[in-house]
Design a protein around this motif. Structure first.
Motif, mmCIF file in Angstrom:
data_model
loop_
_atom_site.group_PDB
_atom_site.id
_atom_site.type_symbol
_atom_site.label_atom_id
_atom_site.label_comp_id
_atom_site.label_asym_id
_atom_site.label_seq_id
_atom_site.Cartn_x
_atom_site.Cartn_y
_atom_site.Cartn_z
ATOM 1 N N MET A 2 0.841 -1.173 0.000
ATOM 2 C CA MET A 2 0.000 0.000 0.000
ATOM 3 C C MET A 2 0.892 1.244 0.000
ATOM 4 O O MET A 2 1.824 1.341 0.775
ATOM 5 C CB MET A 2 -0.891 -0.014 1.253
ATOM 6 C CG MET A 2 -1.753 1.219 1.386
ATOM 7 S SD MET A 2 -2.714 1.276 2.914
ATOM 8 C CE MET A 2 -3.810 -0.088 2.689
ATOM 9 N N THR A 3 0.589 2.161 -0.864
ATOM 10 C CA THR A 3 1.340 3.410 -0.924
ATOM 11 C C THR A 3 0.691 4.440 -0.014
ATOM 12 O O THR A 3 -0.525 4.576 0.020
ATOM 13 C CB THR A 3 1.382 3.950 -2.370
ATOM 14 O OG1 THR A 3 2.005 2.972 -3.198
ATOM 15 C CG2 THR A 3 2.164 5.245 -2.446
ATOM 16 N N GLY A 4 1.523 5.140 0.733
ATOM 17 C CA GLY A 4 1.046 6.197 1.608
ATOM 18 C C GLY A 4 1.997 7.380 1.566
ATOM 19 O O GLY A 4 3.004 7.366 0.854
ATOM 20 N N ARG A 5 1.669 8.384 2.338
ATOM 21 C CA ARG A 5 2.505 9.588 2.406
ATOM 22 C C ARG A 5 3.425 9.525 3.616
ATOM 23 O O ARG A 5 3.098 8.910 4.620
ATOM 24 C CB ARG A 5 1.641 10.840 2.535
ATOM 25 C CG ARG A 5 0.843 11.140 1.295
ATOM 26 C CD ARG A 5 -0.173 12.228 1.563
ATOM 27 N NE ARG A 5 -1.077 11.730 2.603
ATOM 28 C CZ ARG A 5 -1.763 12.492 3.428
ATOM 29 N NH1 ARG A 5 -1.683 13.789 3.372
ATOM 30 N NH2 ARG A 5 -2.556 11.962 4.337
ATOM 31 N N ASP A 51 6.487 12.853 0.755
ATOM 32 C CA ASP A 51 6.904 11.843 -0.226
ATOM 33 C C ASP A 51 5.909 10.690 -0.211
ATOM 34 O O ASP A 51 5.350 10.346 0.835
ATOM 35 C CB ASP A 51 8.286 11.269 0.118
ATOM 36 C CG ASP A 51 9.441 12.183 -0.233
ATOM 37 O OD1 ASP A 51 9.231 13.172 -0.967
ATOM 38 O OD2 ASP A 51 10.567 11.903 0.230
ATOM 39 N N LEU A 52 5.711 10.060 -1.349
ATOM 40 C CA LEU A 52 4.913 8.844 -1.424
ATOM 41 C C LEU A 52 5.841 7.668 -1.186
ATOM 42 O O LEU A 52 6.956 7.632 -1.707
ATOM 43 C CB LEU A 52 4.226 8.715 -2.776
ATOM 44 C CG LEU A 52 3.191 9.794 -3.094
ATOM 45 C CD1 LEU A 52 2.602 9.566 -4.478
ATOM 46 C CD2 LEU A 52 2.097 9.826 -2.047
ATOM 47 N N ALA A 53 5.364 6.713 -0.391
ATOM 48 C CA ALA A 53 6.246 5.616 -0.003
ATOM 49 C C ALA A 53 5.466 4.346 0.262
ATOM 50 O O ALA A 53 4.262 4.367 0.518
ATOM 51 C CB ALA A 53 7.031 6.005 1.247
ATOM 52 N N GLU A 54 6.203 3.233 0.218
ATOM 53 C CA GLU A 54 5.685 1.918 0.597
ATOM 54 C C GLU A 54 6.646 1.322 1.606
ATOM 55 O O GLU A 54 7.863 1.335 1.393
ATOM 56 C CB GLU A 54 5.601 0.991 -0.620
ATOM 57 C CG GLU A 54 4.617 1.428 -1.661
ATOM 58 C CD GLU A 54 4.680 0.561 -2.917
ATOM 59 O OE1 GLU A 54 5.563 -0.318 -3.016
ATOM 60 O OE2 GLU A 54 3.844 0.784 -3.802
ATOM 61 N N LEU A 79 -4.689 5.201 14.069
ATOM 62 C CA LEU A 79 -4.771 6.117 12.936
ATOM 63 C C LEU A 79 -4.498 5.428 11.600
ATOM 64 O O LEU A 79 -4.701 6.015 10.546
ATOM 65 C CB LEU A 79 -3.807 7.288 13.132
ATOM 66 C CG LEU A 79 -4.186 8.261 14.262
ATOM 67 C CD1 LEU A 79 -3.056 9.245 14.517
ATOM 68 C CD2 LEU A 79 -5.496 8.990 13.942
ATOM 69 N N GLY A 80 -4.024 4.182 11.633
ATOM 70 C CA GLY A 80 -3.853 3.403 10.417
ATOM 71 C C GLY A 80 -2.486 3.485 9.776
ATOM 72 O O GLY A 80 -2.322 3.076 8.620
ATOM 73 N N LEU A 81 -1.509 3.993 10.499
ATOM 74 C CA LEU A 81 -0.167 4.073 9.928
ATOM 75 C C LEU A 81 0.339 2.700 9.509
ATOM 76 O O LEU A 81 0.113 1.709 10.205
ATOM 77 C CB LEU A 81 0.813 4.656 10.944
ATOM 78 C CG LEU A 81 0.710 6.148 11.217
ATOM 79 C CD1 LEU A 81 1.620 6.533 12.362
ATOM 80 C CD2 LEU A 81 1.047 6.951 9.982
ATOM 81 N N ALA A 90 -5.011 14.562 9.161
ATOM 82 C CA ALA A 90 -4.466 14.398 7.818
ATOM 83 C C ALA A 90 -4.004 12.978 7.510
ATOM 84 O O ALA A 90 -4.022 12.560 6.354
ATOM 85 C CB ALA A 90 -3.293 15.361 7.610
ATOM 86 N N VAL A 91 -3.587 12.233 8.533
ATOM 87 C CA VAL A 91 -3.021 10.903 8.298
ATOM 88 C C VAL A 91 -4.099 9.935 7.806
ATOM 89 O O VAL A 91 -5.253 10.011 8.216
ATOM 90 C CB VAL A 91 -2.301 10.383 9.567
ATOM 91 C CG1 VAL A 91 -3.279 9.993 10.652
ATOM 92 C CG2 VAL A 91 -1.370 9.246 9.247
ATOM 93 N N ARG A 92 -3.699 9.062 6.892
ATOM 94 C CA ARG A 92 -4.598 8.073 6.309
ATOM 95 C C ARG A 92 -3.970 6.689 6.432
ATOM 96 O O ARG A 92 -2.747 6.562 6.529
ATOM 97 C CB ARG A 92 -4.839 8.370 4.821
ATOM 98 C CG ARG A 92 -5.498 9.706 4.550
ATOM 99 C CD ARG A 92 -6.976 9.677 4.960
ATOM 100 N NE ARG A 92 -7.607 10.970 4.793
ATOM 101 C CZ ARG A 92 -7.847 11.832 5.773
ATOM 102 N NH1 ARG A 92 -7.506 11.555 7.007
ATOM 103 N NH2 ARG A 92 -8.446 12.975 5.539
ATOM 104 N N PRO A 93 -4.780 5.637 6.380
ATOM 105 C CA PRO A 93 -4.212 4.285 6.420
ATOM 106 C C PRO A 93 -3.155 4.108 5.331
ATOM 107 O O PRO A 93 -3.344 4.520 4.187
ATOM 108 C CB PRO A 93 -5.429 3.390 6.164
ATOM 109 C CG PRO A 93 -6.578 4.183 6.713
ATOM 110 C CD PRO A 93 -6.246 5.620 6.360
#
Length: 165
Positions: free
Chosen positions: A1-4, A112-115, A74-76, A45-48
């Protein structure tokens, strides 16, 4: 899953992660105020799938396990830091929140977008096309995280042992 990436500095303590004045309000209220003293917009602001990246001594301070629990709620996808306070590190693992150590985070920026790849021990910066090497977790801790933390892991193990008997 890609997140910030949500980037923080050194010495983020458990009082910032789980502010004491919200402890009586339950996990939902506590998570809603996570890190508001250093970044007021964080919890909203944080999303899974997002990844918190920090400097040295992340999770210092009291032994309150609610600090790791709020981040997990929070789904980190996990927390990557240069170093962790020992009690926070173990609380996070026990609660099913991946925490990984990196030797160098100089190329990682907020947004940054990261996995996060636990098995490969990497933080893939998809928006930059680069990879940050992480200290690999031992197999037993990866299994514990995959099961959702210590309690679910033990329940699974005890059930398997009963079925064999």
């Amino acid at each position: 899953m890609t997140g910030r990436i949500f980037r923080f500095g050194d010495d983020i303590d458990t009082d910032q992660l789980a502010p004491g004045q919200y402890m009586k309000g339950g996990l939902e209220a506590l998570a809603a105020h996570c890190l508001e003293g250093v970044r007021p917009d964080f919890a909203a602001a944080v999303r899974p799938g997002d990844v918190l990246v920090a400097g040295r001594n992340f999770g210092m301070g009291s032994s309150r396990e609610q600090a790791a629990e709020a981040l997990r709620h929070l789904g980190l996808a996990g927390v990557v830091a240069l170093s962790f306070a020992g009690i926070f590190y173990r609380n996070a693992i026990n609660l099913g929140l991946p925490v990984l150590v990196a030797a160098d985070l100089s190329g990682v920026e907020d947004g940054d977008l990261a996995e996060l790849d636990l098995d490969g021990g990497q933080l893939r910066l998809t928006s930059r096309g680069s990879v940050v090497a992480l200290e690999p977790l031992p197999d037993n801790l990866r299994r514990l995280l995959a099961d959702g933390g210590l309690v679910p892991h033990l329940k699974k193990r005890f059930l398997q042992e009963r079925e064999k008997a």
